[in-house]
Design a protein around this motif. Structure first.
Motif, PDB file in Angstrom:
ATOM      1  N   PHE A 214     -19.735  99.881  48.372  1.00 34.79           N
ATOM      2  CA  PHE A 214     -20.075 100.164  46.974  1.00 34.79           C
ATOM      3  C   PHE A 214     -19.444 101.463  46.470  1.00 34.79           C
ATOM      4  O   PHE A 214     -19.751 101.898  45.359  1.00 34.79           O
ATOM      5  N   ALA A 215     -18.581 102.068  47.269  1.00 31.53           N
ATOM      6  CA  ALA A 215     -18.060 103.395  46.915  1.00 31.53           C
ATOM      7  C   ALA A 215     -17.271 103.387  45.615  1.00 31.53           C
ATOM      8  O   ALA A 215     -17.377 104.319  44.806  1.00 31.53           O
ATOM      9  N   ASP A 216     -16.470 102.365  45.385  1.00 27.04           N
ATOM     10  CA  ASP A 216     -15.573 102.358  44.227  1.00 27.04           C
ATOM     11  C   ASP A 216     -16.178 101.683  43.005  1.00 27.04           C
ATOM     12  O   ASP A 216     -15.968 102.122  41.866  1.00 27.04           O
ATOM     13  N   ARG A 217     -16.924 100.603  43.230  1.00 29.36           N
ATOM     14  CA  ARG A 217     -17.450  99.837  42.099  1.00 29.36           C
ATOM     15  C   ARG A 217     -18.586  98.949  42.562  1.00 29.36           C
ATOM     16  O   ARG A 217     -18.818  98.784  43.768  1.00 29.36           O
ATOM     17  N   GLU A 218     -19.289  98.373  41.607  1.00 27.65           N
ATOM     18  CA  GLU A 218     -20.304  97.383  41.931  1.00 27.65           C
ATOM     19  C   GLU A 218     -19.622  96.106  42.408  1.00 27.65           C
ATOM     20  O   GLU A 218     -18.617  95.677  41.842  1.00 27.65           O
ATOM     21  N   ILE A 219     -20.133  95.505  43.445  1.00 24.03           N
ATOM     22  CA  ILE A 219     -19.535  94.289  43.988  1.00 24.03           C
ATOM     23  C   ILE A 219     -20.597  93.201  44.094  1.00 24.03           C
ATOM     24  O   ILE A 219     -21.804  93.482  44.098  1.00 24.03           O
ATOM     25  N   THR A 220     -20.148  91.973  44.176  1.00 26.30           N
ATOM     26  CA  THR A 220     -21.057  90.833  44.287  1.00 26.30           C
ATOM     27  C   THR A 220     -21.580  90.732  45.721  1.00 26.30           C
ATOM     28  O   THR A 220     -20.980  91.288  46.650  1.00 26.30           O
ATOM     29  N   PRO A 221     -22.687  90.018  45.923  1.00 28.65           N
ATOM     30  CA  PRO A 221     -23.193  89.830  47.295  1.00 28.65           C
ATOM     31  C   PRO A 221     -22.165  89.204  48.239  1.00 28.65           C
ATOM     32  O   PRO A 221     -22.089  89.579  49.407  1.00 28.65           O
ATOM     33  N   ASP A 222     -21.379  88.248  47.729  1.00 31.07           N
ATOM     34  CA  ASP A 222     -20.352  87.632  48.584  1.00 31.07           C
ATOM     35  C   ASP A 222     -19.294  88.658  48.989  1.00 31.07           C
ATOM     36  O   ASP A 222     -18.820  88.655  50.133  1.00 31.07           O
ATOM     37  N   GLU A 223     -18.913  89.526  48.067  1.00 31.53           N
ATOM     38  CA  GLU A 223     -17.929  90.566  48.377  1.00 31.53           C
ATOM     39  C   GLU A 223     -18.498  91.548  49.391  1.00 31.53           C
ATOM     40  O   GLU A 223     -17.774  92.029  50.272  1.00 31.53           O
ATOM     41  N   LEU A 224     -19.807  91.844  49.279  1.00 28.87           N
ATOM     42  CA  LEU A 224     -20.430  92.759  50.234  1.00 28.87           C
ATOM     43  C   LEU A 224     -20.397  92.167  51.639  1.00 28.87           C
ATOM     44  O   LEU A 224     -20.093  92.870  52.609  1.00 28.87           O
ATOM     45  N   VAL A 225     -20.703  90.874  51.755  1.00 30.60           N
ATOM     46  CA  VAL A 225     -20.669  90.214  53.065  1.00 30.60           C
ATOM     47  C   VAL A 225     -19.270  90.309  53.669  1.00 30.60           C
ATOM     48  O   VAL A 225     -19.101  90.624  54.857  1.00 30.60           O
ATOM     49  N   GLU A 226     -18.249  90.079  52.850  1.00 27.09           N
ATOM     50  CA  GLU A 226     -16.874  90.142  53.330  1.00 27.09           C
ATOM     51  C   GLU A 226     -16.495  91.552  53.760  1.00 27.09           C
ATOM     52  O   GLU A 226     -15.920  91.753  54.837  1.00 27.09           O
ATOM     53  N   LYS A 227     -16.843  92.542  52.943  1.00 33.23           N
ATOM     54  CA  LYS A 227     -16.498  93.927  53.268  1.00 33.23           C
ATOM     55  C   LYS A 227     -17.269  94.416  54.492  1.00 33.23           C
ATOM     56  O   LYS A 227     -16.734  95.145  55.333  1.00 33.23           O
ATOM     57  N   LEU A 228     -18.530  94.016  54.606  1.00 27.87           N
ATOM     58  CA  LEU A 228     -19.335  94.433  55.759  1.00 27.87           C
ATOM     59  C   LEU A 228     -18.799  93.801  57.040  1.00 27.87           C
ATOM     60  O   LEU A 228     -18.789  94.442  58.101  1.00 27.87           O
ATOM     61  N   SER A 229     -18.323  92.569  56.957  1.00 29.56           N
ATOM     62  CA  SER A 229     -17.736  91.898  58.126  1.00 29.56           C
ATOM     63  C   SER A 229     -16.470  92.612  58.571  1.00 29.56           C
ATOM     64  O   SER A 229     -16.243  92.809  59.772  1.00 29.56           O
ATOM     65  N   VAL A 230     -15.633  93.008  57.608  1.00 34.09           N
ATOM     66  CA  VAL A 230     -14.398  93.732  57.937  1.00 34.09           C
ATOM     67  C   VAL A 230     -14.724  95.072  58.577  1.00 34.09           C
ATOM     68  O   VAL A 230     -14.115  95.478  59.573  1.00 34.09           O
ATOM     69  N   TYR A 231     -15.724  95.755  58.021  1.00 33.85           N
ATOM     70  CA  TYR A 231     -16.134  97.054  58.586  1.00 33.85           C
ATOM     71  C   TYR A 231     -16.645  96.873  60.015  1.00 33.85           C
ATOM     72  O   TYR A 231     -16.334  97.680  60.909  1.00 33.85           O
ATOM     73  N   LYS A 232     -17.413  95.799  60.267  1.00 32.26           N
ATOM     74  CA  LYS A 232     -17.950  95.563  61.611  1.00 32.26           C
ATOM     75  C   LYS A 232     -16.826  95.321  62.603  1.00 32.26           C
ATOM     76  O   LYS A 232     -16.856  95.849  63.719  1.00 32.26           O
ATOM     77  N   ILE A 233     -15.825  94.550  62.208  1.00 32.41           N
ATOM     78  CA  ILE A 233     -14.699  94.264  63.103  1.00 32.41           C
ATOM     79  C   ILE A 233     -13.979  95.554  63.482  1.00 32.41           C
ATOM     80  O   ILE A 233     -13.647  95.783  64.649  1.00 32.41           O
ATOM     81  N   GLU A 234     -13.757  96.429  62.501  1.00 32.93           N
ATOM     82  CA  GLU A 234     -13.097  97.707  62.773  1.00 32.93           C
ATOM     83  C   GLU A 234     -13.953  98.587  63.672  1.00 32.93           C
ATOM     84  O   GLU A 234     -13.451  99.242  64.592  1.00 32.93           O
ATOM     85  N   LEU A 235     -15.258  98.605  63.410  1.00 41.97           N
ATOM     86  CA  LEU A 235     -16.175  99.440  64.193  1.00 41.97           C
ATOM     87  C   LEU A 235     -16.244  98.981  65.646  1.00 41.97           C
ATOM     88  O   LEU A 235     -16.161  99.804  66.574  1.00 41.97           O
ATOM     89  N   LEU A 236     -16.385  97.679  65.863  1.00 42.25           N
ATOM     90  CA  LEU A 236     -16.474  97.161  67.229  1.00 42.25           C
ATOM     91  C   LEU A 236     -15.189  97.411  67.995  1.00 42.25           C
ATOM     92  O   LEU A 236     -15.218  97.655  69.208  1.00 42.25           O
ATOM     93  N   LYS A 237     -14.059  97.349  67.311  1.00 43.19           N
ATOM     94  CA  LYS A 237     -12.790  97.626  67.977  1.00 43.19           C
ATOM     95  C   LYS A 237     -12.735  99.076  68.431  1.00 43.19           C
ATOM     96  O   LYS A 237     -12.263  99.370  69.544  1.00 43.19           O
ATOM     97  N   ARG A 238     -13.237 100.005  67.604  1.00 44.32           N
ATOM     98  CA  ARG A 238     -13.227 101.427  67.981  1.00 44.32           C
ATOM     99  C   ARG A 238     -14.196 101.711  69.126  1.00 44.32           C
ATOM    100  O   ARG A 238     -13.873 102.483  70.032  1.00 44.32           O
ATOM    101  N   ILE A 239     -15.350 101.107  69.082  1.00 45.57           N
ATOM    102  CA  ILE A 239     -16.393 101.431  70.062  1.00 45.57           C
ATOM    103  C   ILE A 239     -16.136 100.751  71.406  1.00 45.57           C
ATOM    104  O   ILE A 239     -16.255 101.367  72.467  1.00 45.57           O
ATOM    105  N   TYR A 240     -15.794  99.478  71.362  1.00 46.37           N
ATOM    106  CA  TYR A 240     -15.733  98.686  72.590  1.00 46.37           C
ATOM    107  C   TYR A 240     -14.312  98.328  73.019  1.00 46.37           C
ATOM    108  O   TYR A 240     -14.129  97.680  74.055  1.00 46.37           O
TER     109      TYR A 240
END
Length: 540
Positions: A214-240
């Motif tokens: 939500f940093a740049d603009r308001e987004i739809t719930p579907d967009e949030l799911v997509e962005k959160l999934s991308v963030y999770k993939i990046e996070l898991l790659k860094r951690i594990y």
């Protein structure tokens, strides 16, 4: 999630445990301290925090659910005048008239197994002795010491004296409860979709991922799911250090018997199969020479089952040294929490090449988890040299299915060529073809003993050479570009520039194939295509 952790802490305190270890990730630290202080407030229990970083003692104070730290001057004065080392806090807590809960953060590195460095060893032994004396000295006092850190590993000599609580990853219901507060205007369906995207992360990580979305603009719930999934993939790659892939659209050439098995596994995920107490196999092992399609098969299974895929290079755990077991424990906990996922252990045999104690401990952890887990996780491992694997890994009941992934036959090479050609040449889209039967026979004969990975390289080299012949340095408008037509001659030229592994290292590859044939069942049916060996004149 954190409240459950607090409940476990107070349950141990009620049993008069004076020394407790808590493994909690750094990102959840503020939430844990705040919840602990909030729980202590109505009980009139003081809560203190000591950190190794500044050797400072602070009392935790909560005002309207906001955490504040107040310096304990009594300790500061004593420590300043009598500090012999950074662990004066252990002497102080043993004799002070202060009571309540003392949280010691940053002390776990000295509580692991023995270190060969003499100074480290002496300090470690002193700390262990001081902690045990602390427990005995304060047995009848209202004092509890909590050891807090992200890796709560303690040596076997004091482990019985220190009960350990591990903060687990939140499940989907716990995430949904949290999101109802964070995303109060979302519907139940939208909350569930967002929570599903957040499974595998701690609540603090989910909050950060949402704020970032939500940093740049308001987004739809579907967009949030997509962005959160991308963030999770990046996070898991860094951690594990893993790849986390959603089910891909992967076409695979050949390996029909293995693909049929994958279709069976999909049926075992249904509620009907559960009603009959049927389950996924504990593990699947793919063995054979390099480049034959083992990794590609794991991706194909993800596509067929509709399950996400975690790709882990098993040998990479050796590089973690003493942290290897901690890393593996956390990864297996992640896989369990996500559930309904494929865990692919790439180059599984390389993790045992050293035949050392670390390899055996990691193998033991994996076997125990495979035996005891209740999650619906499909384990697929690939190996080039099955003889490197410990015998206990390959016996029945561990890896229930062992497939031999061999050099592709003529019919399979035909399918693999068409899959790769479709990437560049539009004539091969949607199963199309551009070569005659005789041209195919000539190409397949020329690529005998080539594996799938090598076929991919041949096609790509042919595409590059075709492109270079078609165009010079001039840049043309994209809408006027002619199609890229890869001719048989370009493929044959690309083949001539390559020396396949199965020819270059014939002895090694044949040894791998022979051992795989003894250990595993075939993954491909007998070639019945018009391009089978019986229909191709190999001497022509």
């Amino acid at each position: 999630m954190t409240n459950e952790l607090i409940k476990q802490v107070f349950d141990l305190i009620k049993l008069n445990n004076k020394l407790i270890a808590i493994e909690s990730p750094l990102q959840e630290r503020l939430s844990f301290l705040t919840n602990l202080a909030c729980e202590c407030l109505p009980l009139d229990v003081n809560c203190y925090l000591w950190t190794l970083e500044d050797d400072g003692l602070h009392q935790l104070v909560v005002n309207q659910e906001t955490l504040a730290l107040q310096t304990v001057e009594q300790y500061q004065a004593i420590a300043k005048n009598r500090r012999e080392h950074y662990f004066e806090i252990l002497r102080f807590w043993k004799t002070t008239d202060l009571q309540g809960i003392l949280i010691l953060e940053g002390i776990f590195p000295w509580l692991g197994e023995s270190n060969t460095d003499p100074d480290f060893f002496l300090t470690s032994e002193w700390i262990k002795s001081a902690l045990i004396n602390l427990k005995l000295y304060n047995h009848s006092c209202n004092k509890t010491a909590i050891l807090l850190g992200s890796n709560a590993t303690v040596s076997s000599d004091i482990a019985p004296e220190v009960p350990t609580i591990v903060q687990q990853l939140p499940n989907i219901e716990e995430i949904k409860t949290h999101l109802l507060q964070v995303l109060s205007d979302y519907s139940q369906v939208e909350i569930h979709a967002t929570a599903s995207a957040g499974v595998g992360m701690y609540l603090a990580d989910i909050d950060y991922g949402i704020r970032q979305a939500f940093a740049d603009r308001e987004i739809t719930p579907d967009e949030l799911v997509e962005k959160l999934s991308v963030y999770k993939i990046e996070l898991l790659k860094r951690i594990y250090s893993i790849e986390f892939l959603q089910p891909p659209a992967t076409a695979i050439g050949g390996l029909e018997l293995m693909q049929e098995a994958f279709k069976t596994y999909k049926r075992l995920l249904t509620t009907l199969a559960k009603a009959y107490n049927l389950r996924l196999p504990k593990g699947i092992l793919l063995i054979g020479p390099p480049g034959t399609g083992k990794s590609y098969s794991a991706k194909a299974s993800s596509a067929q089952l509709g399950l996400p895929l975690i790709i882990l290079e098993w040998g990479s755990f050796r590089s973690y040294g003493n942290l290897a077991e901690y890393k593996l424990k956390n990864l297996l906990a992640l896989v369990d929490r996500i559930n309904r996922i494929i865990l692919y252990l790439d180059d599984f045999d390389k993790g045992f090449a050293g035949d050392d104690d670390l390899s055996k401990r990691l193998a033991g952890m994996l076997l125990t988890w495979m035996q005891e887990r209740t999650s619906e996780v499909l384990i697929i491992a690939s190996a080039n040299n099955i003889q490197w694997l410990p015998p206990e890994l390959t016996r029945s009941g561990r890896f229930d299915e062992i497939f031999k992934v061999d050099l592709p036959n003529y019919g399979e090479r035909h399918e693999i060529f068409k899959i790769h050609l479709a990437r560049f040449d539009a004539r091969f889209h949607n199963g199309g073809d551009a070569y005659t039967e005789d041209e195919w026979k000539r190409l397949l004969k020329a690529t005998q003993r080539c594996v799938g990975a090598e076929i991919g390289v041949i096609v790509e080299r042919a595409a590059v050479s075709t492109f270079c012949r078609m165009f010079g340095d001039d840049v043309l408008p994209l809408e006027k570009l002619p199609p890229l037509l890869i001719q048989l001659s370009a493929l044959l030229a690309a083949r001539q520039s390559m020396n396949p592994l199965a020819i270059r290292e014939a002895d090694r590859v044949e040894s791998m194939r022979n051992i795989a044939a003894l250990q595993g069942q075939p993954s491909s049916s007998i070639d019945s295509s018009i391009y089978s060996l019986g229909n191709v004149d190999i001497f022509g």
